[in-house]
Each structure stands twice: as C-alpha cells, then as structure tokens.
Scaffold this motif. Structure first.
Motif, PDB file in Angstrom:
ATOM      1  N   ALA A  92       0.798  -1.007  -0.023  1.00  0.00           N
ATOM      2  CA  ALA A  92       0.027  -0.213  -0.278  1.00  0.00           C
ATOM      3  C   ALA A  92       1.595   0.950   0.118  1.00  0.00           C
ATOM      4  N   ILE A  93       1.786   1.299   0.723  1.00  0.00           N
ATOM      5  CA  ILE A  93       2.934   2.556   0.850  1.00  0.00           C
ATOM      6  C   ILE A  93       3.231   2.423  -0.966  1.00  0.00           C
ATOM      7  N   ALA A  99       1.672   6.693  -7.035  1.00  0.00           N
ATOM      8  CA  ALA A  99       0.785   7.594  -7.515  1.00  0.00           C
ATOM      9  C   ALA A  99       0.840   8.769  -7.263  1.00  0.00           C
ATOM     10  N   ILE A 100       1.338   8.927  -6.090  1.00  0.00           N
ATOM     11  CA  ILE A 100       1.640  10.754  -5.863  1.00  0.00           C
ATOM     12  C   ILE A 100       2.986  11.062  -6.976  1.00  0.00           C
ATOM     13  N   SER A 101       4.233  10.434  -7.750  1.00  0.00           N
ATOM     14  CA  SER A 101       5.483  10.479  -8.731  1.00  0.00           C
ATOM     15  C   SER A 101       4.380  10.535  -9.571  1.00  0.00           C
ATOM     16  N   TRP A 102       3.331   9.501 -10.038  1.00  0.00           N
ATOM     17  CA  TRP A 102       2.496  10.187 -11.464  1.00  0.00           C
ATOM     18  C   TRP A 102       1.939  11.352 -11.787  1.00  0.00           C
ATOM     19  N   ALA A 106       2.204  14.822 -14.195  1.00  0.00           N
ATOM     20  CA  ALA A 106       1.038  14.989 -14.264  1.00  0.00           C
ATOM     21  C   ALA A 106       0.541  16.201 -14.458  1.00  0.00           C
ATOM     22  N   PHE A 107       1.035  16.757 -12.972  1.00  0.00           N
ATOM     23  CA  PHE A 107       1.217  18.152 -12.579  1.00  0.00           C
ATOM     24  C   PHE A 107       1.541  18.952 -13.212  1.00  0.00           C
ATOM     25  N   GLN A 108       2.860  18.718 -13.322  1.00  0.00           N
ATOM     26  CA  GLN A 108       4.205  19.481 -14.152  1.00  0.00           C
ATOM     27  C   GLN A 108       3.781  19.399 -15.513  1.00  0.00           C
ATOM     28  N   VAL A 109       3.005  18.867 -16.639  1.00  0.00           N
ATOM     29  CA  VAL A 109       2.623  18.470 -17.739  1.00  0.00           C
ATOM     30  C   VAL A 109       1.320  19.885 -17.713  1.00  0.00           C
TER      31      VAL A 109
END
Length: 123
Positions: A92-93, A99-102, A106-109
């Motif tokens: 789970a960790i 998920a946080i890294s992806w 996505a936010f960077q794009v």
C-alpha cells in the motif's frame, strides 16, 4: 524391459528439458516487452515536457533502483510487521508513492503547458 524403461526415462527427460526451455524463453520474451511502456514515457517526457536525454537516463536508472533493492525490501517487510501485517502495508505504501509520483508528473505537464501553450517546459 530395462531398455524400454530407459527410453521412457530419456523421453521424459527430453520433454522436461523442452518445457524448461519454453518457460525460460517465454520469461525472457515477457521481460523484453516490459520495456515498451518506458518507450512511451520517454517520448512523452522528452517531446511533451522537454526533459533532456541525460535527465531521462537518470530517471530510468532511478526507476530501476527499487528492482535492485527488492531482496532487501523483502527481508525488511518480512522482519518488520506494520500493525501485525507483513506485506500488505508495504504494498500500500509503494502504491501510494507511485500514485503521488505519477500525479506530480501530470501536474508538471499542466503547469508547463500554461507557460508556452505548446506543452514545453518553461525555461
């Protein structure tokens, strides 16, 4: 009688060797297909986000580090349970971190597409 038994054993050994070669071959084939998603990620990061080729190499190397550390992480999760569970909390960790890294990518794009309007990174 012994000759027939010997032939049967040789036939069984040959069949087992053929199955073993098939399993090993399919394993290598699947490992080769593992690289296809990275190809798309590389094109996306290079063309869409303007990440340099040297940075992509560092990214790919760092993405493979968990595979290198897998035996150590296996020992850790077997030796140190979290709230009485051995493997599930660690899975789970890991899923949460992935998920946080992806989402960060996505936010960077989204941020970089507002800079130039072409999806290139701001300089």
């Amino acid at each position: 009688m012994e000759k027939e038994e010997k032939q049967d054993l040789e036939g069984a050994a040959a069949a087992a060797a053929a199955r073993r070669r098939l399993v090993i071959g399919v394993g290598f084939w699947v490992q080769g297909f593992r690289l296809f998603p990275w190809l798309g990620v590389n094109f996306f990061l290079n063309d869409g986000m303007g990440v340099a080729a040297s940075s992509l190499q560092i990214l790919q190397t760092s993405a493979n580090l968990p595979m290198v550390a897998k035996p150590l992480l296996g020992l850790l999760c077997d030796a140190v349970p979290i709230r009485g569970h051995r493997r599930l909390p660690y899975v789970a960790i890991g899923a949460l971190l992935q998920a946080i890294s992806w989402l960060a990518i996505a936010f960077q794009v989204a941020v970089s597409s507002h800079c130039t309007g072409e999806g290139k990174a701001c300089h």
